[in-house]
Design a protein around this motif. Structure first.
Motif, PDB file in Angstrom:
ATOM      1  N   LEU A 415       0.831  -1.218   0.000  1.00 52.80           N
ATOM      2  CA  LEU A 415       0.000   0.000   0.000  1.00 52.80           C
ATOM      3  C   LEU A 415       0.860   1.259   0.000  1.00 52.80           C
ATOM      4  O   LEU A 415       0.547   2.234  -0.695  1.00 52.80           O
ATOM      5  CB  LEU A 415      -0.928  -0.022   1.217  1.00 52.80           C
ATOM      6  CG  LEU A 415      -2.047  -1.073   1.198  1.00 52.80           C
ATOM      7  CD1 LEU A 415      -2.824  -1.043   2.501  1.00 52.80           C
ATOM      8  CD2 LEU A 415      -2.974  -0.843   0.011  1.00 52.80           C
ATOM      9  N   ILE A 416       1.949   1.269   0.778  1.00 56.92           N
ATOM     10  CA  ILE A 416       2.844   2.426   0.790  1.00 56.92           C
ATOM     11  C   ILE A 416       3.471   2.627  -0.587  1.00 56.92           C
ATOM     12  O   ILE A 416       3.594   3.761  -1.085  1.00 56.92           O
ATOM     13  CB  ILE A 416       3.924   2.236   1.873  1.00 56.92           C
ATOM     14  CG1 ILE A 416       3.275   2.226   3.268  1.00 56.92           C
ATOM     15  CG2 ILE A 416       4.976   3.321   1.786  1.00 56.92           C
ATOM     16  CD1 ILE A 416       4.258   1.923   4.379  1.00 56.92           C
ATOM     17  N   PHE A 417       3.842   1.525  -1.227  1.00 55.63           N
ATOM     18  CA  PHE A 417       4.440   1.632  -2.559  1.00 55.63           C
ATOM     19  C   PHE A 417       3.440   2.171  -3.570  1.00 55.63           C
ATOM     20  O   PHE A 417       3.761   3.045  -4.380  1.00 55.63           O
ATOM     21  CB  PHE A 417       4.951   0.258  -2.993  1.00 55.63           C
ATOM     22  CG  PHE A 417       5.422   0.207  -4.421  1.00 55.63           C
ATOM     23  CD1 PHE A 417       6.629   0.755  -4.793  1.00 55.63           C
ATOM     24  CD2 PHE A 417       4.620  -0.383  -5.403  1.00 55.63           C
ATOM     25  CE1 PHE A 417       7.053   0.711  -6.103  1.00 55.63           C
ATOM     26  CE2 PHE A 417       5.044  -0.419  -6.715  1.00 55.63           C
ATOM     27  CZ  PHE A 417       6.261   0.125  -7.072  1.00 55.63           C
ATOM     28  N   VAL A 418       2.208   1.686  -3.535  1.00 55.67           N
ATOM     29  CA  VAL A 418       1.187   2.161  -4.484  1.00 55.67           C
ATOM     30  C   VAL A 418       0.870   3.630  -4.253  1.00 55.67           C
ATOM     31  O   VAL A 418       0.715   4.407  -5.207  1.00 55.67           O
ATOM     32  CB  VAL A 418      -0.077   1.281  -4.352  1.00 55.67           C
ATOM     33  CG1 VAL A 418      -1.228   1.870  -5.167  1.00 55.67           C
ATOM     34  CG2 VAL A 418       0.213  -0.145  -4.805  1.00 55.67           C
ATOM     35  N   TYR A 419       0.785   4.039  -2.973  1.00 56.96           N
ATOM     36  CA  TYR A 419       0.504   5.451  -2.677  1.00 56.96           C
ATOM     37  C   TYR A 419       1.633   6.344  -3.182  1.00 56.96           C
ATOM     38  O   TYR A 419       1.390   7.399  -3.786  1.00 56.96           O
ATOM     39  CB  TYR A 419       0.320   5.631  -1.165  1.00 56.96           C
ATOM     40  CG  TYR A 419       0.106   7.070  -0.763  1.00 56.96           C
ATOM     41  CD1 TYR A 419      -1.126   7.706  -0.972  1.00 56.96           C
ATOM     42  CD2 TYR A 419       1.146   7.808  -0.182  1.00 56.96           C
ATOM     43  CE1 TYR A 419      -1.318   9.034  -0.602  1.00 56.96           C
ATOM     44  CE2 TYR A 419       0.970   9.127   0.179  1.00 56.96           C
ATOM     45  CZ  TYR A 419      -0.257   9.739  -0.040  1.00 56.96           C
ATOM     46  OH  TYR A 419      -0.448  11.046   0.318  1.00 56.96           O
ATOM     47  N   HIS A 422       1.474   6.595  -6.912  1.00 57.39           N
ATOM     48  CA  HIS A 422       0.356   7.455  -7.328  1.00 57.39           C
ATOM     49  C   HIS A 422       0.724   8.925  -7.183  1.00 57.39           C
ATOM     50  O   HIS A 422       0.403   9.743  -8.061  1.00 57.39           O
ATOM     51  CB  HIS A 422      -0.871   7.114  -6.490  1.00 57.39           C
ATOM     52  CG  HIS A 422      -2.035   8.017  -6.742  1.00 57.39           C
ATOM     53  ND1 HIS A 422      -2.790   7.963  -7.901  1.00 57.39           N
ATOM     54  CD2 HIS A 422      -2.573   9.022  -5.991  1.00 57.39           C
ATOM     55  CE1 HIS A 422      -3.742   8.882  -7.862  1.00 57.39           C
ATOM     56  NE2 HIS A 422      -3.639   9.539  -6.703  1.00 57.39           N
ATOM     57  N   MET A 423       1.399   9.308  -6.089  1.00 56.91           N
ATOM     58  CA  MET A 423       1.785  10.706  -5.889  1.00 56.91           C
ATOM     59  C   MET A 423       2.795  11.150  -6.943  1.00 56.91           C
ATOM     60  O   MET A 423       2.746  12.298  -7.427  1.00 56.91           O
ATOM     61  CB  MET A 423       2.368  10.878  -4.486  1.00 56.91           C
ATOM     62  CG  MET A 423       1.363  10.606  -3.368  1.00 56.91           C
ATOM     63  SD  MET A 423      -0.062  11.728  -3.432  1.00 56.91           S
ATOM     64  CE  MET A 423       0.724  13.286  -3.060  1.00 56.91           C
ATOM     65  N   ILE A 424       3.727  10.258  -7.301  1.00 56.64           N
ATOM     66  CA  ILE A 424       4.714  10.621  -8.331  1.00 56.64           C
ATOM     67  C   ILE A 424       4.030  10.837  -9.681  1.00 56.64           C
ATOM     68  O   ILE A 424       4.376  11.747 -10.440  1.00 56.64           O
ATOM     69  CB  ILE A 424       5.791   9.527  -8.428  1.00 56.64           C
ATOM     70  CG1 ILE A 424       6.638   9.497  -7.151  1.00 56.64           C
ATOM     71  CG2 ILE A 424       6.682   9.730  -9.641  1.00 56.64           C
ATOM     72  CD1 ILE A 424       7.655   8.379  -7.117  1.00 56.64           C
ATOM     73  N   MET A 425       3.025  10.028  -9.986  1.00 55.33           N
ATOM     74  CA  MET A 425       2.319  10.179 -11.272  1.00 55.33           C
ATOM     75  C   MET A 425       1.493  11.452 -11.325  1.00 55.33           C
ATOM     76  O   MET A 425       1.148  11.926 -12.428  1.00 55.33           O
ATOM     77  CB  MET A 425       1.434   8.955 -11.512  1.00 55.33           C
ATOM     78  CG  MET A 425       2.207   7.664 -11.712  1.00 55.33           C
ATOM     79  SD  MET A 425       1.135   6.236 -11.916  1.00 55.33           S
ATOM     80  CE  MET A 425       0.308   6.690 -13.451  1.00 55.33           C
ATOM     81  N   GLN A 426       1.160  12.050 -10.194  1.00 56.91           N
ATOM     82  CA  GLN A 426       0.383  13.288 -10.187  1.00 56.91           C
ATOM     83  C   GLN A 426       1.227  14.542 -10.342  1.00 56.91           C
ATOM     84  O   GLN A 426       0.694  15.645 -10.418  1.00 56.91           O
ATOM     85  CB  GLN A 426      -0.410  13.367  -8.868  1.00 56.91           C
ATOM     86  CG  GLN A 426      -1.439  12.264  -8.696  1.00 56.91           C
ATOM     87  CD  GLN A 426      -2.453  12.245  -9.812  1.00 56.91           C
ATOM     88  OE1 GLN A 426      -2.976  13.290 -10.224  1.00 56.91           O
ATOM     89  NE2 GLN A 426      -2.746  11.056 -10.323  1.00 56.91           N
TER      90      GLN A 426
END
Length: 447
Positions: A415-419, A422-426
């Motif tokens: 979950l930490i990796f996915v979050y 996701h922040m980097i892609m934004q």
């Protein structure tokens, strides 16, 4: 060519390592090892394939050039019995010189000009080696006492065959080691006497017969090949089986230990070591009870089975375990943790009333008792395998505490990796930049 090896300045340890390859492939032919060393040079021989047994004809062909010219003094150390295993057991293998009983023999091999060995020499009779040496030397053998050898006058201009008999009789591992050690001292004493006389010699060490002969019948009855060395396993006791009126097995129980501790006792009593009577046991399609009557105690296991709609199958449970002894009774409920499909058996490494509790005391008086069944397995229904247990449902669950901790930790890291991904892609880059040759960018600000 004969089976031998040129040692040069080597030791008896080289001999031991060489014939280790022969231990698994001796065949049914009786064999004796033969060591030969000399103050003169011996012909060198190429090593034969492992497992080859040297015949007397091959040995005779090798000895022909050895004693073909000049005068020779031959020492024949003739032990009553000798086998390759005597060297492996008592030779101090793997460099353990302190444990070796062949210290003088090893020193003689090291100090000799050359030496050869015949790890597996075909044994054709007790007089075969002395007779062969007598034929090659053309001299009558002389039986020599090691204590009087120093007073013996030898004519070194002719061939001499001196025979020194060495005993070999033992009833235990310790006495065998002592006998071989004493024989080694005799060899050292004889060689020292000849060295003091400055006599050139050729020495032979062998046996009148094998100390451990291999018979054909033993090989036919035993599997030949590599085996794992291990201690013999103890015989496994048979399970307790109760049969119904039709003489068909319907209840089975096996336990390595049935420990019970009555009130006021600090130790445990193992009922599994005693013989039990099955009087009072019963079984039918829905209920079964196994009653084990010992000298001072009675154990009873009550089981039942019924259909559960949720799983759409029949399950059996161990409803209760009762202990009775001289007016004292204790009852334990096992249905909360001891259950399995009706056609299965139940197995657990420990079924206890005080540790990882599967047997819950039914009343206050029962809490004074302690029960602990080790490697416990029971089946009260569906014995389709006759006198064998059906597939066992074990008490150890698949998802243990360690597995759950690993899964939760992995899920949290995921979950930490996915979050973070996701922040980097934004992240967005700027699409407008200042031009130093033009007007500056004006960003209107509104209230």
């Amino acid at each position: 060519m004969a089976e031998s090896r040129n040692f040069g300045k080597g030791s008896i340890m080289s001999f031991i390592l060489f014939f280790a390859a022969f231990l698994a492939s001796g065949g049914s032919t009786a064999q004796v090892p033969l060591l030969m060393w000399s103050t003169k040079s011996l012909p060198s021989l190429t090593s034969p394939p492992a497992g080859h047994i040297t015949s007397m004809e091959e040995l005779a062909a090798y000895l022909t050039p050895v004693f073909g010219s000049g005068s020779n003094t031959v020492l024949l150390f003739l032990q009553d019995k000798l086998s390759k295993d005597d060297f492996t057991l008592f030779g101090g293998v793997f460099g353990n010189k302190q444990e070796s009983v062949f210290r003088n023999l090893e020193a003689a091999l090291q100090s000799s000009s050359s030496s050869v060995s015949f790890p597996a020499l075909e044994w054709t009779g007790e007089s075969s080696i002395p007779t062969l040496l007598q034929q090659k030397l053309g001299a009558a053998p002389l039986l020599v006492d090691p204590d009087t050898l120093s007073h013996l006058s030898l004519n070194t201009s002719i061939n001499n065959l001196l025979i020194i008999n060495l005993p070999y009789s033992c009833n235990s591992l310790k006495s065998c080691k002592e006998v071989l050690s004493n024989n080694d001292e005799i060899i050292g004493k004889v060689l020292s006497s000849l060295k003091a006389k400055d006599v050139s010699y050729t020495a032979v060490y062998t046996g009148l017969q094998p100390s451990q002969a291999i018979s054909m019948s033993s090989l036919l009855n035993k599997q030949v090949g590599r085996t794992l060395l291990q201690a013999p396993t103890a015989d496994v006791k048979a399970p307790i089986i109760f049969t119904n009126t039709s003489n068909v097995p319907c209840i089975m129980l096996w336990a390595q230990n049935l420990f019970i501790s009555p009130p006021g006792s600090s130790g445990f009593i193992d009922l599994a070591k005693e013989n039990a009577s099955l009087s009072g046991s019963m079984c039918n399609s829905t209920n079964s009870e196994l009653v084990l009557t010992y000298v001072n105690y009675t154990l009873s296991f009550t089981m039942s089975q019924r259909f559960y709609p949720v799983s759409a199958r029949n399950w059996f449970t161990l409803d209760s375990v009762q202990v009775r002894s001289s007016g004292q009774n204790a009852s334990f409920v096992g249905s909360h943790g001891i259950y399995a499909p009706a056609e299965y058996s139940f197995h657990c490494q420990y079924v206890s009333s005080f540790r990882d509790i599967l047997l819950v005391p039914a009343n206050q008086d029962s809490t004074q008792w302690k029960l602990n069944f080790v490697e416990f397995q029971i089946q009260g229904f569906g014995l389709s395998n006759g006198t064998n247990f059906s597939y066992a449902s074990d008490c150890a669950g698949f998802f243990t505490a360690g597995i759950w901790m690993g899964l939760i930790s992995s899920l949290l890291m995921l979950l930490i990796f996915v979050y973070g991904l996701h922040m980097i892609m934004q992240l967005n880059t700027m699409d407008r930049f200042d031009d130093p040759k033009g007007p500056s960018i004006s960003v209107p600000q509104s209230d």
